[in-house]
Enzyme design. Structure first.
Site, short mmCIF file in Angstrom:
data_model
loop_
_atom_site.label_atom_id
_atom_site.label_comp_id
_atom_site.label_asym_id
_atom_site.label_seq_id
_atom_site.Cartn_x
_atom_site.Cartn_y
_atom_site.Cartn_z
N PRO A 87 0.82 -1.22 0.00
CA PRO A 87 0.00 0.00 0.00
C PRO A 87 0.85 1.26 0.00
O PRO A 87 0.35 2.35 -0.23
CB PRO A 87 -0.82 -0.13 1.30
N GLU A 114 2.06 -8.46 8.68
CA GLU A 114 2.36 -7.03 8.87
C GLU A 114 3.15 -6.46 7.69
O GLU A 114 3.41 -5.26 7.63
CB GLU A 114 3.15 -6.81 10.16
N ARG A 152 -3.41 -6.55 -20.64
CA ARG A 152 -4.27 -5.96 -21.67
C ARG A 152 -3.49 -5.10 -22.66
O ARG A 152 -3.94 -4.87 -23.77
CB ARG A 152 -5.38 -5.12 -21.03
N ASP A 167 -10.56 2.37 -24.35
CA ASP A 167 -10.88 2.15 -22.94
C ASP A 167 -10.68 3.42 -22.12
O ASP A 167 -9.91 4.29 -22.50
CB ASP A 167 -9.95 1.08 -22.34
N1 SAH Z 1 1.55 -3.03 7.51
C1 SAH Z 1 1.58 -2.77 6.12
C2 SAH Z 1 0.44 -3.50 5.39
C3 SAH Z 1 0.55 -4.98 5.42
S1 SAH Z 1 -0.76 -5.73 4.57
C4 SAH Z 1 1.41 -1.29 5.85
O1 SAH Z 1 0.61 -0.66 6.54
O2 SAH Z 1 2.05 -0.75 4.95
C5 SAH Z 1 -0.03 -7.22 4.02
C6 SAH Z 1 0.42 -7.23 2.58
O3 SAH Z 1 -0.69 -7.02 1.72
C7 SAH Z 1 1.42 -6.17 2.18
O4 SAH Z 1 2.72 -6.56 2.50
C8 SAH Z 1 1.20 -6.06 0.68
O5 SAH Z 1 1.94 -7.04 -0.02
C9 SAH Z 1 -0.27 -6.38 0.54
N2 SAH Z 1 -1.10 -5.16 0.35
C10 SAH Z 1 -1.92 -4.62 1.27
N3 SAH Z 1 -2.51 -3.52 0.81
C11 SAH Z 1 -2.08 -3.36 -0.46
C12 SAH Z 1 -2.34 -2.38 -1.48
N4 SAH Z 1 -3.17 -1.37 -1.28
N5 SAH Z 1 -1.71 -2.52 -2.66
C13 SAH Z 1 -0.85 -3.54 -2.87
N6 SAH Z 1 -0.56 -4.49 -1.94
C14 SAH Z 1 -1.17 -4.40 -0.76
#
Ligand code: SAH
Length: 245
Positions: A87, A114, A152, A167
């Site tokens: 994220p 985490e 795509r 698109d």
């Molecule tokens: N503690 C971390 C989130 C961990 S969630 C933080 O707050 O940054 C667990 C895993 O889910 C992450 O390591 C990632 O690979 C995936 N993930 C979660 N949200 C995501 C998002 N919005 N985009 C891409 N991968 C995501």
């Protein structure tokens, strides 16, 4: 073009790519997707992929060694990039999806719990990719979204290249509205211009609808953009019509 996914839940990918244009592209080997079980790259008896975070706090973190080993093992000879789904990464959009297709191989690391030991981010990955400002429980769904959106743009994946070109986002605007039979359904009519057979008029109508929808729903896409003179004229028409609504 080839995508490699590194995950502790390989079984999650059995369904997502088994239908539609991606499935067809896989059958024709226009794209390849390989899923790798992170546990196969552990060296201990328990095949341990995670551990407690240094400094305390609850939860688990994916260990670096199996991830480094996995990437080193799947990386091929051509142009390749390694991305961690996170994220905290660059937000996926059409531009990034298209950029990925200039590689021969894209390796996607799916985090869990985490997250992932930061040394993966700093010393292994070329970058982090996010699918939006929310937290998923793992990178798997995000990886599937990245691959679908990127594939795509690989020539031959979507039958008619024109449909990708039209698109939403491809031209910086949203797609125009589509209708199919019947002409009238519960008193709801298809816009008559679409039966006119006048391709110039239809094209103009579609462009206008695209602009109208973009301005209403995603003004950020057209803000700060210089529009072509014809688009500006259409936009003025739209604003004029709105005044009379
Ligand atoms: N503690 C971390 C989130 C961990 S969630 C933080 O707050 O940054 C667990 C895993 O889910 C992450 O390591 C990632 O690979 C995936 N993930 C979660 N949200 C995501 C998002 N919005 N985009 C891409 N991968 C995501």
């Amino acid at each position: 073009m080839r995508f490699d996914i590194i995950t502790i839940f390989p079984e999650m990918f059995t369904g997502v790519f088994s239908g539609g244009v991606i499935k067809k592209a896989l059958d024709r080997e226009v794209v390849r997707i390989a899923v790798h079980d992170l546990r196969d790259f552990t060296t201990d008896k328990h095949r341990q992929v995670d551990d407690r975070p240094y400094g305390g706090l609850e939860g688990m973190v994916l260990k670096p060694e199996p991830i480094f080993r996995a990437v080193e093992s799947v990386r091929g000879v051509g142009r390749s990039k390694v991305y961690l789904l996170s994220p905290q990464g660059r937000r996926l959009d059409a531009g990034l999806a298209r950029e990925l297709t200039s590689e021969d191989q894209v390796i996607l690391i799916c985090g869990r719990y985490e997250g992932v030991d930061e040394r993966v981010v700093e010393h292994l990955a070329d970058g982090e990719i996010s699918v939006g400002d929310y937290v998923l429980s793992g990178g798997e769904l995000a990886a599937a979204v990245v691959i679908d959106a990127a594939a795509r743009f690989v020539p031959g994946v979507v039958g008619k290249p024109g449909s990708v070109r039209n698109d939403s986002f491809a031209e910086g605007v949203l797609d125009f509205p589509q209708y199919t039979r019947p002409r009238e359904f519960r008193g709801l009519k298809v816009p008559p211009v679409l039966f006119s057979g006048d391709h110039k008029r239809i094209e103009r109508w579609r462009r206008k609808k695209s602009l109208e929808k973009t301005v209403r729903q995603r003004p950020d896409l057209v803000k700060n953009r210089t529009l072509a003179p014809e688009d500006r004229r259409l936009l003025e028409e739209i604003l004029e019509e709105r005044k009379h609504e």
